[in-house]
Design a protein around this motif. Structure first.
Motif, mmCIF file in Angstrom:
data_model
loop_
_atom_site.group_PDB
_atom_site.id
_atom_site.type_symbol
_atom_site.label_atom_id
_atom_site.label_comp_id
_atom_site.label_asym_id
_atom_site.label_seq_id
_atom_site.Cartn_x
_atom_site.Cartn_y
_atom_site.Cartn_z
ATOM 1 N N SER A 291 0.861 -1.378 -0.005
ATOM 2 C CA SER A 291 0.040 -0.084 -0.015
ATOM 3 C C SER A 291 0.934 1.289 -0.141
ATOM 4 N N LEU A 292 0.352 2.256 -0.352
ATOM 5 C CA LEU A 292 0.840 3.579 -0.321
ATOM 6 C C LEU A 292 1.572 4.049 1.048
ATOM 7 N N ALA A 293 0.581 3.445 2.297
ATOM 8 C CA ALA A 293 1.129 3.897 3.561
ATOM 9 C C ALA A 293 2.401 3.104 4.048
ATOM 10 N N GLN A 294 2.660 1.925 3.158
ATOM 11 C CA GLN A 294 3.882 1.166 3.162
ATOM 12 C C GLN A 294 5.043 1.495 2.431
ATOM 13 N N THR A 295 5.033 2.376 1.618
ATOM 14 C CA THR A 295 5.879 2.755 0.474
ATOM 15 C C THR A 295 6.782 3.748 0.776
ATOM 16 N N PRO A 296 8.202 3.494 0.861
ATOM 17 C CA PRO A 296 8.972 4.399 1.110
ATOM 18 C C PRO A 296 9.399 5.227 0.002
ATOM 19 N N ALA A 297 9.884 6.377 0.207
ATOM 20 C CA ALA A 297 9.975 7.353 -1.248
ATOM 21 C C ALA A 297 11.274 6.598 -1.844
ATOM 22 N N ALA A 298 11.092 6.342 -3.341
ATOM 23 C CA ALA A 298 12.013 5.885 -4.043
ATOM 24 C C ALA A 298 13.250 6.910 -4.210
ATOM 25 N N THR A 299 14.430 6.156 -4.465
ATOM 26 C CA THR A 299 15.789 7.039 -4.526
ATOM 27 C C THR A 299 16.279 6.742 -5.852
ATOM 28 N N PRO A 300 16.121 7.812 -6.658
ATOM 29 C CA PRO A 300 16.432 7.655 -8.130
ATOM 30 C C PRO A 300 18.193 7.197 -8.280
ATOM 31 N N THR A 301 18.819 7.716 -7.302
ATOM 32 C CA THR A 301 20.317 7.350 -7.558
ATOM 33 C C THR A 301 20.500 5.881 -6.759
ATOM 34 N N ALA A 302 20.651 4.866 -7.561
ATOM 35 C CA ALA A 302 20.628 3.584 -6.895
ATOM 36 C C ALA A 302 22.301 3.464 -6.474
ATOM 37 N N PRO A 303 22.227 2.712 -5.342
ATOM 38 C CA PRO A 303 23.624 2.110 -4.967
ATOM 39 C C PRO A 303 24.485 1.630 -5.964
ATOM 40 N N ARG A 304 25.844 1.774 -5.839
ATOM 41 C CA ARG A 304 26.638 1.207 -7.045
ATOM 42 C C ARG A 304 27.062 -0.045 -6.804
ATOM 43 N N GLU A 305 27.177 -0.848 -7.923
ATOM 44 C CA GLU A 305 27.457 -2.172 -7.507
ATOM 45 C C GLU A 305 29.131 -2.575 -7.494
ATOM 46 N N ARG A 306 29.852 -1.787 -7.927
ATOM 47 C CA ARG A 306 31.394 -1.731 -7.888
ATOM 48 C C ARG A 306 31.786 -0.250 -7.672
ATOM 49 N N ALA A 307 33.004 -0.115 -6.844
ATOM 50 C CA ALA A 307 33.698 1.106 -6.751
ATOM 51 C C ALA A 307 34.323 1.454 -8.141
ATOM 52 N N ASP A 308 34.215 2.956 -8.498
ATOM 53 C CA ASP A 308 34.736 3.225 -9.670
ATOM 54 C C ASP A 308 35.835 4.469 -9.432
ATOM 55 N N PRO A 309 37.090 4.058 -9.638
ATOM 56 C CA PRO A 309 38.223 4.955 -9.614
ATOM 57 C C PRO A 309 37.784 6.534 -9.817
ATOM 58 N N ALA A 310 37.117 6.743 -10.819
ATOM 59 C CA ALA A 310 36.886 7.949 -11.409
ATOM 60 C C ALA A 310 35.636 8.703 -10.766
ATOM 61 N N ASP A 311 35.197 8.167 -9.890
ATOM 62 C CA ASP A 311 34.112 8.607 -9.205
ATOM 63 C C ASP A 311 34.289 8.476 -7.548
ATOM 64 N N LEU A 312 34.513 9.675 -6.893
ATOM 65 C CA LEU A 312 35.308 9.600 -5.605
ATOM 66 C C LEU A 312 34.176 9.176 -4.668
ATOM 67 N N GLY A 313 32.837 9.787 -5.137
ATOM 68 C CA GLY A 313 31.845 9.251 -4.040
ATOM 69 C C GLY A 313 31.642 7.737 -3.986
ATOM 70 N N SER A 314 31.973 6.965 -5.066
ATOM 71 C CA SER A 314 31.839 5.362 -4.986
ATOM 72 C C SER A 314 32.703 4.889 -3.927
ATOM 73 N N LEU A 315 34.115 5.577 -3.779
ATOM 74 C CA LEU A 315 35.038 5.006 -2.931
ATOM 75 C C LEU A 315 34.572 4.843 -1.617
ATOM 76 N N TYR A 316 33.561 5.785 -1.289
ATOM 77 C CA TYR A 316 33.070 5.952 0.189
ATOM 78 C C TYR A 316 31.710 5.327 0.493
#
Length: 258
Positions: A2-27
């Protein structure tokens, strides 16, 4: 579900692998304490530690990303009396049309963290349940303010990742004004610049200067893994079921490419 049970969606999904070119992914898997220890280790004692009163609004929140900054000041101009219910509902639009309203760029890369210097003014809910969701839909993984946030029950229900110093009640018109975006700010007693890496968890908030962020990530990852190995031994001796906080294989696999 139900809508009452549904959390807000997060368009930015967690990364599956760290990317050396993406600093945020290293954290992504790091704890705030790992990063604080790493900063100490390179001589950056107490650098980036936000005031402990600037805290996540709900337990279990964790995010990391590059800072996008906003600086606010008290408006020094009162809101005028509105004459109809329609105008009262539209108070923000009327105020912004009259006084202007700076906004962050629309082309910020996904995975950023909006960090707000609230300017030390009186109670005002600059952030709330609707505009924080709007920030998430534009790619933010978190919103941080050293001022007030309102609608906090909805924010917790939505699981919108918001960190604030205070819970507030009032609206923006006549109280606060954005005067600069994407500049150097002070938030929670620490300097934040666009592109610095910012993160939070239940222990609080920390800011990593961009020029040392890559190095800090390397040291912090080693600190995390050492702690996971030590804690896993305790789990095994006590006969506790293993959980994700001691899933060493998953963390090592995530960082396998860096």
């Amino acid at each position: 579900m139900s809508l009452a049970q549904t959390p807000a969606a997060t368009p930015t999904a967690p990364r599956e692998r760290a990317d050396p070119a993406d600093l945020g992914s290293l954290y992504q898997h790091l704890r705030v304490v790992d990063v604080a220890d790493a900063l100490d280790g390179i001589g950056y004692f107490d650098i980036g530690l936000m005031d402990p009163q600037v805290r996540p609004l709900w337990s279990g929140m964790r995010f990391w990303g590059a800072a996008a900054t906003m600086r606010c000041v008290p408006s020094n101009r009162p809101m005028w009396k509105l004459d109809s219910t329609e105008d009262i509902v539209a108070a923000h639009r009327i105020w912004f049309e009259e006084t202007g309203h700076l906004r962050l760029p629309d082309d910020l890369p996904a995975g950023h963290v909006v960090v707000t210097d609230a300017g030390g003014g009186r109670e005002v809910g600059f952030w709330g349940s609707e505009n924080t969701m709007g920030a998430v839909t534009k790619g933010a993984v978190g919103v941080i303010t050293d001022g007030y946030c309102r609608d906090t029950a909805e924010i917790e229900r939505q699981r919108t990742p918001v960190v604030a110093r205070y819970r507030g009640r009032t609206i923006i018109p006549g109280r606060i004004k954005v005067v600069e975006v994407q500049g150097t700010i002070a938030c929670g007693g620490t300097q934040v610049r666009p592109g610095d890496i910012v993160g939070c968890d239940d222990d609080g908030v920390i800011v990593v200067p961009a020029e040392v962020a890559q190095e800090v990530a390397v040291h912090a990852r080693a600190i995390l893994l050492a702690d996971m190995h030590a804690r896993r031994k305790h789990y095994e001796k006590l006969g506790l079921p293993l959980d994700q906080t001691v899933d060493i294989d998953a963390v090592e696999a995530y960082y396998g490419a860096v």
